[in-house]
Motif scaffolding. Structure first.
Motif, PDB file in Angstrom:
ATOM      1  N   ASP A  63     -23.879  34.244  37.705  1.00  0.00           N
ATOM      2  CA  ASP A  63     -24.070  35.534  38.357  1.00  0.00           C
ATOM      3  C   ASP A  63     -22.876  36.437  38.040  1.00  0.00           C
ATOM      4  O   ASP A  63     -21.909  36.019  37.387  1.00  0.00           O
ATOM      5  CB  ASP A  63     -24.317  35.357  39.856  1.00  0.00           C
ATOM      6  N   ARG A  65     -20.364  37.252  39.556  1.00  0.00           N
ATOM      7  CA  ARG A  65     -19.070  36.770  40.028  1.00  0.00           C
ATOM      8  C   ARG A  65     -18.676  35.431  39.418  1.00  0.00           C
ATOM      9  O   ARG A  65     -17.724  34.795  39.860  1.00  0.00           O
ATOM     10  CB  ARG A  65     -19.062  36.693  41.552  1.00  0.00           C
ATOM     11  N   TRP A  69     -25.646  29.044  38.097  1.00  0.00           N
ATOM     12  CA  TRP A  69     -26.913  29.045  38.825  1.00  0.00           C
ATOM     13  C   TRP A  69     -27.854  27.959  38.343  1.00  0.00           C
ATOM     14  O   TRP A  69     -27.886  27.623  37.158  1.00  0.00           O
ATOM     15  CB  TRP A  69     -27.604  30.417  38.710  1.00  0.00           C
ATOM     16  N   MET A  98     -32.200  35.550  43.310  1.00  0.00           N
ATOM     17  CA  MET A  98     -30.888  36.117  43.035  1.00  0.00           C
ATOM     18  C   MET A  98     -30.994  37.562  42.547  1.00  0.00           C
ATOM     19  O   MET A  98     -30.235  38.438  42.962  1.00  0.00           O
ATOM     20  CB  MET A  98     -30.154  35.258  42.011  1.00  0.00           C
ATOM     21  N   GLN A 102     -29.370  40.565  44.516  1.00  0.00           N
ATOM     22  CA  GLN A 102     -28.279  41.249  43.825  1.00  0.00           C
ATOM     23  C   GLN A 102     -28.553  42.751  43.721  1.00  0.00           C
ATOM     24  O   GLN A 102     -27.658  43.585  43.909  1.00  0.00           O
ATOM     25  CB  GLN A 102     -28.104  40.656  42.427  1.00  0.00           C
ATOM     26  N   THR A 103     -29.792  43.111  43.423  1.00  0.00           N
ATOM     27  CA  THR A 103     -30.147  44.507  43.183  1.00  0.00           C
ATOM     28  C   THR A 103     -30.711  45.202  44.415  1.00  0.00           C
ATOM     29  O   THR A 103     -31.014  46.399  44.354  1.00  0.00           O
ATOM     30  CB  THR A 103     -31.180  44.602  42.048  1.00  0.00           C
ATOM     31  N   LEU A 171     -22.521  41.368  49.782  1.00  0.00           N
ATOM     32  CA  LEU A 171     -22.680  40.000  49.307  1.00  0.00           C
ATOM     33  C   LEU A 171     -21.685  39.091  50.022  1.00  0.00           C
ATOM     34  O   LEU A 171     -20.529  39.468  50.242  1.00  0.00           O
ATOM     35  CB  LEU A 171     -22.450  39.934  47.804  1.00  0.00           C
ATOM     36  N   TYR A 199     -18.008  33.652  48.513  1.00  0.00           N
ATOM     37  CA  TYR A 199     -17.326  33.946  47.262  1.00  0.00           C
ATOM     38  C   TYR A 199     -15.817  33.859  47.490  1.00  0.00           C
ATOM     39  O   TYR A 199     -15.305  34.305  48.512  1.00  0.00           O
ATOM     40  CB  TYR A 199     -17.708  35.330  46.758  1.00  0.00           C
ATOM     41  N   LEU A 212     -28.730  33.337  46.766  1.00  0.00           N
ATOM     42  CA  LEU A 212     -27.679  34.304  47.042  1.00  0.00           C
ATOM     43  C   LEU A 212     -27.775  34.734  48.503  1.00  0.00           C
ATOM     44  O   LEU A 212     -28.875  34.878  49.044  1.00  0.00           O
ATOM     45  CB  LEU A 212     -27.842  35.512  46.122  1.00  0.00           C
ATOM     46  N   ARG A 214     -26.367  37.355  51.694  1.00  0.00           N
ATOM     47  CA  ARG A 214     -25.699  38.578  52.129  1.00  0.00           C
ATOM     48  C   ARG A 214     -25.354  38.487  53.613  1.00  0.00           C
ATOM     49  O   ARG A 214     -26.007  37.775  54.380  1.00  0.00           O
ATOM     50  CB  ARG A 214     -26.568  39.818  51.874  1.00  0.00           C
TER      51      ARG A 214
END
Length: 235
Positions: A63, A65, A69, A98, A102-103, A171, A199, A212, A214
């Motif tokens: 990903d 960062r 995955w 993901m 992410q988006t 995130l 993270y 992922l 949040r």
């Protein structure tokens, strides 16, 4: 590993569902035939500590960062953007989950999920502690159009979700599996933590992510009908 192009104009109508009441299939839902890729993981040592790799790693395996995955197969997509294969309703495809998280695109249709009032996140009815100022979620947001559909289709939401209308959802980290090295068997699973790793955690170097996460920290909790009424007024 072959990576298909990201399809952010997904048609969520299933091409072959036998049950017409379930003809709408979220993009993140894993399909029959989309199996885990062969295990070819290796661990090498660096100055910063051990690091997990695929033996044939591609840059898209990580990903933004740098976390590795889990690989998963991709079923063919027809000319109208519909993913083939019977839906596995209890499972989320790791890469598709993901991408949507992410988006911040809708988990059902992949269109932008932002609304005039914020992002809509649906959480299972027993997953929220109202005494906490923030909450973690692995469920990508939904757009206004597919809010009711997502609540109905996702088994985890039980058709009775807690609805978060979030202004801020940074995130946080990843769910997945921690690996280590054994002199006799090589790379092996060490743990599958119940809680996500944030993270920056020191164990992320040998962690294989599958979801992922949040953190929702600027939100209000609303009922589904209240939310849709507020959105109708705002527009």
């Amino acid at each position: 590993m072959t990576f298909p192009p990201l399809r952010l104009r997904y048609n969520p109508r299933a091409v072959e569902s036998r049950d017409k009441s379930l003809s709408l299939v979220p993009y993140i839902t894993q399909r029959d035939g989309e199996d885990s890729a062969p295990d070819n993981l290796v661990i090498t040592r660096h100055s910063a500590g051990p690091r997990l790799y695929y033996a044939d790693e591609d840059p898209r395996d990580r990903d933004p960062r740098g976390v590795l995955w889990a690989r998963c197969g991709w079923n063919p997509v027809d000319a109208e953007g519909r993913i083939t294969g019977e839906p596995q309703w209890q499972m989320m495809h790791p890469h598709r989950q993901m991408v949507c998280m992410q988006t911040l695109t809708c988990q059902v249709c992949t269109r932008p999920a932002r609304t005039p009032l914020g992002f809509i996140f649906l959480v299972g009815p027993r997953d929220h502690d109202p005494s906490q100022p923030s909450t973690l979620t692995n469920q990508p947001p939904v757009c206004r159009k597919h809010t009711r559909a997502a609540a109905r289709l996702c088994p985890h939401l039980e058709d009775d979700p807690t609805v978060f209308l979030a202004r801020s959802a940074p995130l946080y980290g990843v769910h997945g599996t921690l690996y280590g090295r054994d002199e006799r068997v090589g790379v092996k699973v060490i743990a599958q933590p119940d809680a996500p790793l944030p993270y920056g955690h020191p164990n992320l170097g040998t962690f294989l992510a599958s979801q992922l996460v949040r953190r929702l920290q600027s939100f209000r909790v609303v009922g589904l009908d209240e939310l849709l009424n507020d959105l109708a007024t705002a527009s």
